[in-house]
Every structure is written in C-alpha cells, then in structure tokens.
Design a protein around this motif. Structure first.
Motif, PDB file in Angstrom:
ATOM      1  N   PHE A  59       0.757  -1.060   0.052  1.00  0.00           N
ATOM      2  CA  PHE A  59      -0.075   0.155  -0.032  1.00  0.00           C
ATOM      3  C   PHE A  59       0.890   1.241  -0.053  1.00  0.00           C
ATOM      4  O   PHE A  59       0.365   2.353  -0.184  1.00  0.00           O
ATOM      5  N   ASP A  60       2.060   1.096   0.218  1.00  0.00           N
ATOM      6  CA  ASP A  60       2.975   2.321   0.665  1.00  0.00           C
ATOM      7  C   ASP A  60       4.100   2.822  -0.534  1.00  0.00           C
ATOM      8  O   ASP A  60       4.768   3.455  -0.601  1.00  0.00           O
ATOM      9  N   LEU A 110      10.044   2.599  -1.215  1.00  0.00           N
ATOM     10  CA  LEU A 110      10.213   1.153  -0.984  1.00  0.00           C
ATOM     11  C   LEU A 110       9.102   0.838  -0.130  1.00  0.00           C
ATOM     12  O   LEU A 110       8.928   1.409   0.934  1.00  0.00           O
ATOM     13  N   PRO A 111       8.497  -0.463   0.035  1.00  0.00           N
ATOM     14  CA  PRO A 111       7.450  -0.785   0.912  1.00  0.00           C
ATOM     15  C   PRO A 111       8.182  -1.195   2.169  1.00  0.00           C
ATOM     16  O   PRO A 111       9.364  -1.593   2.263  1.00  0.00           O
ATOM     17  N   THR A 112       7.694  -0.991   3.096  1.00  0.00           N
ATOM     18  CA  THR A 112       7.881  -1.378   4.312  1.00  0.00           C
ATOM     19  C   THR A 112       7.627  -2.705   4.942  1.00  0.00           C
ATOM     20  O   THR A 112       6.819  -3.572   3.904  1.00  0.00           O
ATOM     21  N   HIS A 141       4.450   6.008   7.723  1.00  0.00           N
ATOM     22  CA  HIS A 141       5.610   5.625   7.858  1.00  0.00           C
ATOM     23  C   HIS A 141       6.470   5.328   6.808  1.00  0.00           C
ATOM     24  O   HIS A 141       5.868   4.385   6.114  1.00  0.00           O
ATOM     25  N   ILE A 142       7.655   5.834   6.181  1.00  0.00           N
ATOM     26  CA  ILE A 142       8.100   5.391   4.929  1.00  0.00           C
ATOM     27  C   ILE A 142       9.443   4.480   5.232  1.00  0.00           C
ATOM     28  O   ILE A 142      10.037   4.923   6.262  1.00  0.00           O
ATOM     29  N   PHE A 143       9.767   3.572   4.599  1.00  0.00           N
ATOM     30  CA  PHE A 143      10.860   2.976   4.652  1.00  0.00           C
ATOM     31  C   PHE A 143      12.036   3.466   4.578  1.00  0.00           C
ATOM     32  O   PHE A 143      12.235   4.387   3.721  1.00  0.00           O
ATOM     33  N   GLN A 144      13.008   3.375   5.395  1.00  0.00           N
ATOM     34  CA  GLN A 144      14.117   3.950   5.560  1.00  0.00           C
ATOM     35  C   GLN A 144      15.387   2.986   5.350  1.00  0.00           C
ATOM     36  O   GLN A 144      15.506   1.923   6.227  1.00  0.00           O
TER      37      GLN A 144
END
Length: 241
Positions: free
Chosen positions: A51-52, A57-59, A162-165
């Motif tokens: 969904f993100d 990049l997806p978490t 919340h975005i993948f880091q």
C-alpha cells in the motif's frame, strides 16, 4: 500439436498506477479488489502491490499486508475452489468482447504502420501512452473519474505515513562486496569475454552466448551494458505525434 500449448497461463500484478500517496491505506482495498478480480479471471500467478509503494520502497509491514491479502483470498474467500466462477456472465463477456475488439484495432493499426518497431520509432506508441495518461488526468481533475482521497473524500490533515528507510550500512557493504568480486576474478578472461561481446555486437551476431560468456567471466551487468551501449548507443524516444 501439444495440449500444453493450448493452456493460457498468465501472471497478474495489481495496478501500481492506481496507488495514491494521499490516504495510502486506501491502497489496501484497491489492491484487494484487483487481486480478487485477477483470481476470478483465472490467473495462475499473482503479485499484490504494497500500500505504500506510491511513497517509496515498501515497509515490512506493508509487504506483509500485501501477502496476507493473497492468503485471505486463497484460504478464506472460497473463490479458488471454483473454476472460472464468473464464466458466462453477460456483463463480463461484453467487456471481454469490447476489450478484444479494441486490442485488435491497435494490432491492425500497428501492422498498418509497419510493425511494432516502426511504430515505436515514429513515436506512435509513446503518443498513445501519453494521450491516455493525459485524458485520464483530465478526468480526475474534472471529477469525472473519482479517486477516493485525492479528488473526493479528501482529508484536510492526513496522518503522515511511516516510510521505509534503508539501512545506510547496506550501501557500504554492497560497495565492498563489489570491490572484492572484481578483485577476485580472472582479469584477462574478463576482458576477452567483454571484447568478444563488443565484437559480436558490431558484427550483428546473436549475443546470447556472448553475454553468457561474459557473465561466466564474472563481468557485471553494468560492464556488459557499457559494451553494448558503445555499439548501439542509448535509445532516444522519437518526438510524439
């Protein structure tokens, strides 16, 4: 001649172009509906977007939800227990006929233009893609196409997702791994393989075995691509019509 050749096996990936950065949790519902449609249509293989993915990049959480979406359909819906559960439905058959007719129209137009390569070189394909995107964006902005959370049912202050880091150590680790890989190969064999590849490209030879030879000599994808770019250049799309 072979019964297996008559089987229509196909893979479906849910539509990344429908994912929205606004209210990204809505993408879970979009993906679920698209995945269900794929299963109803008889897909043997399926990929569900996270969904993100409109944000980056997806978490791990988002990827797990995408997987669970498939598992819910597979194990809770009962849909896979029936072969072609919507087969014969008049509405779907009409849509199929319409899609087939439009696809045949495109194939005939491409053939009239001299084939797919000629159509790409003259900009026809790019033009049609751009035109479709432009028309859709016009529909969204005019409200004719509803996108929940974008042009309807909009939140004034959406919760920041919340975005993948990525771990910053990964870049250094991969760079060191590549350095060791290059240092440990037979440099003479590596150069011979790349030279043979470039020579074959200039002579218009079949490049499959030459590329495999370069891979076996431990050439990297970038090195192989550089040799081919030196011969063929880089594709520049034609100006659209």
């Amino acid at each position: 001649k072979s019964a297996k050749s008559l089987l229509l096996r196909f893979h479906v990936q849910t539509a990344g172009s429908t994912l929205t950065a606004q209210q990204p949790e809505n993408n879970i519902v979009r993906t679920a509906l698209q995945a269900l449609a794929a299963v109803l249509g008889g897909a043997q293989s399926l990929h569900t977007n996270s969904f993100d993915e409109a944000l980056g990049l997806p978490t791990e959480k988002a990827a797990r939800i995408a997987l669970r979406t498939q598992q819910v359909i597979a194990h809770e819906s009962g849909v896979p227990s029936t072969i072609d559960p919507v087969g014969g439905a008049h509405f779907l058959e009409a849509l199929t006929d319409e899609l087939e007719a439009k696809a045949r129209g495109y194939l005939e137009e491409i053939e009239r233009r001299g084939g797919m390569l000629a159509a790409i070189e003259t900009g026809y394909v790019q033009h049609e893609i751009h035109l479709a995107a432009y028309r859709y964006q016009q529909d969204v902005e005019a409200g004719r196409a509803v996108v929940v959370g974008v042009n309807r049912f909009v939140e004034d202050e959406p919760e920041p997702p919340h975005i993948f880091q990525p771990d910053p150590r990964v870049e250094a680790e991969r760079a060191e791994r590549l350095r060791a890989f290059r240092a440990g190969r037979d440099h003479a064999a590596h150069e011979r393989a790349l030279t043979a590849l470039e020579r074959g490209a200039r002579a218009d030879e079949n490049l499959v075995s030459l590329i495999l030879g370069a891979v076996k000599a431990r050439a990297t994808l970038g090195e192989i691509s550089d040799r081919l770019r030196a011969v063929f250049g880089v594709f520049q799309p034609a100006k659209t019509l």
